[in-house]
Design a protein around this motif. Structure first.
Motif, short mmCIF file in Angstrom:
data_model
loop_
_atom_site.label_atom_id
_atom_site.label_comp_id
_atom_site.label_asym_id
_atom_site.label_seq_id
_atom_site.Cartn_x
_atom_site.Cartn_y
_atom_site.Cartn_z
N LEU A 84 17.18 -30.10 6.47
CA LEU A 84 15.84 -30.68 6.33
C LEU A 84 15.69 -31.47 5.02
O LEU A 84 15.13 -32.57 5.02
N LEU A 85 16.22 -30.91 3.93
CA LEU A 85 16.15 -31.62 2.65
C LEU A 85 16.98 -32.90 2.69
O LEU A 85 16.59 -33.93 2.11
N SER A 86 18.11 -32.85 3.39
CA SER A 86 18.94 -34.05 3.53
C SER A 86 18.21 -35.14 4.30
O SER A 86 18.26 -36.32 3.92
N LEU A 87 17.53 -34.75 5.36
CA LEU A 87 16.76 -35.73 6.13
C LEU A 87 15.63 -36.33 5.29
O LEU A 87 15.37 -37.53 5.33
N LEU A 88 14.97 -35.48 4.51
CA LEU A 88 13.91 -35.95 3.61
C LEU A 88 14.48 -36.93 2.59
O LEU A 88 13.87 -37.98 2.30
N MET A 89 15.65 -36.62 2.05
CA MET A 89 16.29 -37.50 1.07
C MET A 89 16.62 -38.86 1.70
O MET A 89 16.40 -39.90 1.08
N VAL A 90 17.12 -38.86 2.92
CA VAL A 90 17.43 -40.12 3.61
C VAL A 90 16.16 -40.95 3.80
O VAL A 90 16.16 -42.16 3.59
N VAL A 91 15.08 -40.30 4.19
CA VAL A 91 13.81 -41.00 4.37
C VAL A 91 13.34 -41.60 3.05
O VAL A 91 12.89 -42.76 3.01
N ILE A 92 13.45 -40.86 1.99
CA ILE A 92 13.02 -41.35 0.67
C ILE A 92 13.86 -42.55 0.25
O ILE A 92 13.34 -43.59 -0.16
N ILE A 93 15.18 -42.41 0.37
CA ILE A 93 16.07 -43.48 -0.10
C ILE A 93 16.00 -44.70 0.81
O ILE A 93 15.80 -45.83 0.35
N ASP A 94 16.17 -44.49 2.11
CA ASP A 94 16.22 -45.64 3.03
C ASP A 94 14.84 -46.17 3.40
O ASP A 94 14.71 -47.35 3.70
N GLY A 95 13.84 -45.32 3.38
CA GLY A 95 12.51 -45.75 3.80
C GLY A 95 11.62 -46.21 2.68
O GLY A 95 10.72 -47.02 2.89
N TRP A 96 11.84 -45.72 1.47
CA TRP A 96 10.94 -46.06 0.38
C TRP A 96 11.63 -46.86 -0.71
O TRP A 96 11.14 -47.91 -1.13
N PRO A 131 10.14 -42.40 -10.45
CA PRO A 131 9.81 -41.03 -10.02
C PRO A 131 10.35 -40.68 -8.64
O PRO A 131 10.76 -39.55 -8.39
N VAL A 132 10.38 -41.67 -7.75
CA VAL A 132 10.89 -41.42 -6.40
C VAL A 132 12.40 -41.23 -6.44
O VAL A 132 12.95 -40.37 -5.76
N GLU A 133 13.08 -42.04 -7.26
CA GLU A 133 14.53 -41.85 -7.43
C GLU A 133 14.83 -40.49 -8.04
O GLU A 133 15.78 -39.82 -7.63
N THR A 134 14.03 -40.07 -8.98
CA THR A 134 14.21 -38.76 -9.60
C THR A 134 14.02 -37.65 -8.57
O THR A 134 14.78 -36.68 -8.54
N ALA A 135 13.03 -37.81 -7.70
CA ALA A 135 12.82 -36.82 -6.63
C ALA A 135 14.04 -36.77 -5.70
O ALA A 135 14.48 -35.68 -5.31
N ALA A 136 14.60 -37.93 -5.36
CA ALA A 136 15.79 -37.96 -4.52
C ALA A 136 16.97 -37.29 -5.21
O ALA A 136 17.74 -36.55 -4.58
N GLN A 137 17.11 -37.51 -6.52
CA GLN A 137 18.19 -36.87 -7.27
C GLN A 137 18.01 -35.35 -7.31
O GLN A 137 18.97 -34.60 -7.17
#
Length: 152
Positions: A84-96, A131-137
């Motif tokens: 689930l966290l991996s999917l969230l990370m993909v959405v953040i990186i690819d979608g935002w 901040p969004v990149e930091t969240a993804a990291q």
């Protein structure tokens, strides 16, 4: 070397291919101070962006293979949370992040004065992305910890 060992080595290698560039790219981008430096860093990060994509496919395939071999399926909570966290990370990186970076790349590539400092509007856009990149990291670190420690 058995199938399990081969899949495990490929799985770990794929995670390194994802985490390394994805974790370092924001730091590389943030180091640019002039338009020329920004063009250079964006060129590097654009070329490095293929590694997480290839690694993600390999990671998914080997992960499913490992789940089948070990007959684990989705019975482990740590595995479900990490997926689930991996999917969230993909959405953040690819979608935002990615769409905003594409706009920045396009505008910076059209800028002719390479020695000039980065225009203020680009700095503001980059500051909104940080901040969004930091969240993804942080998600990457959490996923890695879940995979290594398997806490629950």
């Amino acid at each position: 070397m058995g199938l399990f060992s081969v899949l495990l080595v490929l799985h770990i290698s794929a995670s390194i291919a994802i985490i390394g560039p994805a974790f370092l790219m924001p730091f590389i981008r943030r180091s640019a101070r002039t338009v020329g430096q920004m063009q250079f860093t964006l060129g590097i990060t654009t070329k490095l962006a293929i590694l997480p994509k290839i690694g993600g496919v390999v990671l998914g395939i080997t992960g499913v293979g490992l789940m089948i071999i070990t007959k684990m399926g989705l019975s482990q909570m740590w595995l479900n949370v990490s997926i689930l966290l991996s999917l969230l990370m993909v959405v953040i990186i690819d979608g935002w992040i990615a769409p905003r970076m594409k706009k920045i790349v396009k505008i910076i590539s059209e800028t002719q004065d390479k020695g000039r400092e980065i225009p203020t509007e680009f700095g503001l856009v980059l500051k909104k992305i940080i901040p969004v990149e930091t969240a993804a990291q942080l998600l990457m670190i959490a996923i890695l910890l879940l995979m290594v420690i398997k806490p629950f």
